[in-house]
Design an enzyme around this catalytic site. Sequence first.
Site, PDB file in Angstrom:
ATOM      1  N   CYS A  31      -1.168  -4.653   1.385  1.00 20.10           N
ATOM      2  CA  CYS A  31      -0.556  -4.090   0.053  1.00 20.10           C
ATOM      3  C   CYS A  31       0.320  -4.071  -0.631  1.00 20.10           C
ATOM      4  O   CYS A  31       0.679  -3.598  -2.007  1.00 20.10           O
ATOM      5  CB  CYS A  31      -1.418  -2.594  -0.232  1.00 20.10           C
ATOM      6  SG  CYS A  31      -3.096  -2.740   1.386  1.00 20.10           S
ATOM      7  N   HIS A  46       1.964   3.269  -6.589  1.00 17.29           N
ATOM      8  CA  HIS A  46       1.060   2.312  -5.605  1.00 17.29           C
ATOM      9  C   HIS A  46      -0.763   3.211  -6.013  1.00 17.29           C
ATOM     10  O   HIS A  46      -1.762   2.690  -6.454  1.00 17.29           O
ATOM     11  CB  HIS A  46       1.868   2.221  -4.394  1.00 17.29           C
ATOM     12  CG  HIS A  46       0.510   1.366  -3.406  1.00 17.29           C
ATOM     13  ND1 HIS A  46       0.310   0.458  -3.662  1.00 17.29           N
ATOM     14  CD2 HIS A  46       0.026   1.767  -2.156  1.00 17.29           C
ATOM     15  CE1 HIS A  46      -0.322  -0.125  -2.538  1.00 17.29           C
ATOM     16  NE2 HIS A  46      -0.641   0.849  -1.571  1.00 17.29           N
ATOM     17  N   GLU A 101       2.867   9.214  -1.278  1.00 11.34           N
ATOM     18  CA  GLU A 101       4.060   8.805  -2.508  1.00 11.34           C
ATOM     19  C   GLU A 101       4.596  10.036  -3.857  1.00 11.34           C
ATOM     20  O   GLU A 101       5.437   9.659  -3.724  1.00 11.34           O
ATOM     21  CB  GLU A 101       3.038   8.446  -3.468  1.00 11.34           C
ATOM     22  CG  GLU A 101       3.506   7.264  -4.468  1.00 11.34           C
ATOM     23  CD  GLU A 101       3.227   6.117  -5.253  1.00 11.34           C
ATOM     24  OE1 GLU A 101       1.625   6.081  -4.624  1.00 11.34           O
ATOM     25  OE2 GLU A 101       3.480   5.504  -5.427  1.00 11.34           O
ATOM     26  N   LYS A 157      -4.164   1.376 -10.831  1.00 11.99           N
ATOM     27  CA  LYS A 157      -5.002   1.144  -9.997  1.00 11.99           C
ATOM     28  C   LYS A 157      -6.183   2.482 -10.298  1.00 11.99           C
ATOM     29  O   LYS A 157      -7.938   2.038  -9.783  1.00 11.99           O
ATOM     30  CB  LYS A 157      -4.602   1.419  -8.323  1.00 11.99           C
ATOM     31  CG  LYS A 157      -3.857   0.544  -7.360  1.00 11.99           C
ATOM     32  CD  LYS A 157      -4.111   1.091  -6.385  1.00 11.99           C
ATOM     33  CE  LYS A 157      -3.058  -0.120  -5.726  1.00 11.99           C
ATOM     34  NZ  LYS A 157      -1.655  -0.124  -6.171  1.00 11.99           N
ATOM     35  N   HIS A 171      -7.885  -1.470  -6.467  1.00 10.63           N
ATOM     36  CA  HIS A 171      -6.585  -1.905  -5.311  1.00 10.63           C
ATOM     37  C   HIS A 171      -6.733  -3.337  -5.210  1.00 10.63           C
ATOM     38  O   HIS A 171      -8.190  -3.453  -4.432  1.00 10.63           O
ATOM     39  CB  HIS A 171      -6.556  -1.221  -4.248  1.00 10.63           C
ATOM     40  CG  HIS A 171      -5.469  -1.362  -3.307  1.00 10.63           C
ATOM     41  ND1 HIS A 171      -4.587  -2.549  -3.995  1.00 10.63           N
ATOM     42  CD2 HIS A 171      -4.549  -0.959  -1.730  1.00 10.63           C
ATOM     43  CE1 HIS A 171      -3.466  -2.355  -2.983  1.00 10.63           C
ATOM     44  NE2 HIS A 171      -3.649  -1.454  -2.031  1.00 10.63           N
ATOM     45  N   PHE A 207      -0.479  -1.424   4.898  1.00  7.02           N
ATOM     46  CA  PHE A 207      -1.156  -0.895   6.370  1.00  7.02           C
ATOM     47  C   PHE A 207      -0.138  -1.991   7.195  1.00  7.02           C
ATOM     48  O   PHE A 207       1.081  -2.687   6.736  1.00  7.02           O
ATOM     49  CB  PHE A 207      -2.005  -1.632   6.715  1.00  7.02           C
ATOM     50  CG  PHE A 207      -3.245  -0.753   6.660  1.00  7.02           C
ATOM     51  CD1 PHE A 207      -3.169   0.511   6.435  1.00  7.02           C
ATOM     52  CD2 PHE A 207      -4.460  -1.442   6.652  1.00  7.02           C
ATOM     53  CE1 PHE A 207      -4.144   0.906   5.918  1.00  7.02           C
ATOM     54  CE2 PHE A 207      -6.111  -0.661   6.383  1.00  7.02           C
ATOM     55  CZ  PHE A 207      -5.978   0.797   5.607  1.00  7.02           C
TER      56      PHE A 207
END
Lengths: 422, 395
Positions: free
Chosen positions: A173, A312, A323, A344, A349, A408
């Site tokens: 990501c 993010h 975050e 987002k 996403h 990830f």
Amino acid sequence: MARTTDHLGRPLVAVTGIGIVTSLGVGKQDNWAALTSGRSGIHRITRFPVEHLNTKISGMVDFLPSSTKGASPLTFELAATAAEEAIGESGLSIDDFGGPLFLASPPVELDWRDRFDLYKVGKGETAAQRIAQAASELQTLEMFESAQFGSIADRLADKFGTRGLPITLSTACASGATAIQLGVEAIRRGECDRALSIGADGSATAEALIRFSLLSALSTNDNPEKASKPFSKDRDGFVLAEGSAALVLESLDAAIARGATIIGLVTGCGERADDFHRTRSKPDGSPAIAAVRAAIADAGLGETGIAYVNAHGTSTPENDKMEHLSLSTVFGERIRNIPVSSNKSMIGHTLSAAGAIEAAFSLLTMREGVIPPTINYDHPDPAIELDVVPNVKREADVATVLSNSFGFGGQNTCLVMAREPQ
Amino acid sequence: MSNRDVLITGIGLVSCLGEGPDAHWRALSDAAAAPRIDSERFAPYTIHPLPEIDWNLQIPKRGDQRQMELWQRLGTYTAGLALDDAGIRNDEALCASMDMVIAAGGGERDEAVDAGILEASLSRNDREILLNEKLTTDLRPTLFLAQLSNLLAGNISIVHKVTGSSRTFMGEEGAGIAAIETAAARIRSGQSEHILVGGAFETEHPDMLLGYELGAFLHRGAWQPLWQRQGADGGGLVSGSGGAFLVLESRDHAEKRGRKAYAKIDAIVSDRIKRRDGAFEAELERMAEKVQRPAAETLVLSGASGAHVATGAEHGLYDRDRALAPRAFATRTGHLKEAQFPFAVALAALAIHNGAAYPPFDPQAERPVDGAPESVLATTVGYHVFEGMALLGKA
């Protein structure tokens, strides 16, 4: 005469062209209008049946000719559409770009439709033998190329006349941010005057949805526009989405010399890998914290130097908590006064494309003096004290942006962008 | 000599020939060795299988091993060998500041689940609903992570604690070429001091062979040395399982910690030759010039895949330029895809380090080279697209 090198004497890197495609539409204009009016692009899935699936919504891009043709064709079209807009804006040659290509795109696999078709006509005892037998008799390379990791970049390189061996990359990501980082680093090394960085992802297949769902990463909210709610107390996962963004990066020197319009600068890149777990962050947040700090330091700024954070902000319980921990650790008490919003909440996403799309929106935020909101912020998470620019855009003079990307596999990449040389 | 010279201070290798630089040097120095192949398991295709590996040696936690399929395990294991070899493994500070560029494809799918879906598809006409039904119930949740390209790097971070940075390049052989080129450029420019770079390919899964066979690239029938497959049945490529990782280090950094290097990377060139334009051989020749190899006889560790068009063009280069003496190691290891260029560079470094050329891997097509090589060329011409060459010299 403007300064064209940074605090370390490296060439400053300008952005002279931007292209964007998301579920909100094609192009900067439509996307920006929708994003700043707080409109969601998340909708019910119509591309394939949703029987047996826990998640029935997404931010798929359903309006392109390739939208129903599979992940590889769609990812290519998304990348090409964004690149055309970006190169067009930059004023550089559309078919002889003359710099390297860095493409963030999803890992590819043979489409299930092709597997079914090969299996049906193939001969052999096992499924694998049947498919291989049919594959060896294919008369075109179309199916082959759809399952080659280098094909999309190869075709883009042909189309736009980029230079040399194109790099296709994945940092999950964070991929889109990494594509920009690689372009910035190449220009800083003096290898090129310009680079084309693209993040594109058209891989929202049923299997992708199921895979993320099995990891409990997706929202199971059935109300599409309301499902992505970063930093809210009742957030329950991210919304899978598609999209793309392309950035034309140039050394500021070269951009000025050819009289290009400078949209903004990419002034800092920072990264740090996490060694804790395949999908979870280290509990103390130290890798994300280190990535944020590295990006700010790379830009030659201190903690007071960031005016806005493009988060993010995935809307998963874990990401948003971590975050917040990272940002509050780096910026201390001051974080309450720094606007932090998540694109987002509206576009979902976009995985491999997210870092590039959000960098593009960060640059538009500075240029337009408008911060896009975090929508669906109806029930704030009391543990996350942030100014998320709730629900409604805000006019603001923004000179610097930090854009976060976490993925990830312990991927943490942060970019710092500025409106003009410091 | 410069502080920013790019030195190879660690090598990790796994192939059908065994593991580690010494085992590979010995096996490849044995000119009479029979090929290590398996022509039964994936007939009509021959493969070069993995050797016996004790995963515990580099991946001590069983829990970590369980999270990976064979490809990621192989990569993580080989990366550990390189770190060990460089004296970096278990050095917390050096690993934490170490950068990483990994060349990766994708991991293994669940063959049984896929076969079950395909079989059911014959008696149903609702393929999409069938997929939802079966995948939702049959897929192991963690398998996704074992398939993700960047999770090889992720596992290396978890198992070996390499966390300075982590980038995964994709794109078959081109990924391995770009990974080493980028890593070397970062060191040369001062953007990095020490980098782990490499990749792995695990061919013992039908999908990994299918990836080639969709383009009819695989050799069929009796095994033959790589240069002798033109005109034989199939596409000429014999696939292998293996991995290659290098620790690249600035001279400054290596000297400060007192490490000797195998070799120095003097130059790397990469390209995307437009092969359909008919200029393939001329462009390869231009690359060989651009990498500035010496005029004297030069040993070449060729990453040729056997694929007819690409390997034919590369053979043409050696036919015309008699100073180049190729060793196509895929004759012995099989083609290693993303790991092919890192493997070529590693073998080239071993020739410099050991002060000797390898004997011909195919005595009918390759000639002996005497003396200790001053420079060695490593090449990889992708079976379909992308090309790279590196020139190595004494450290």
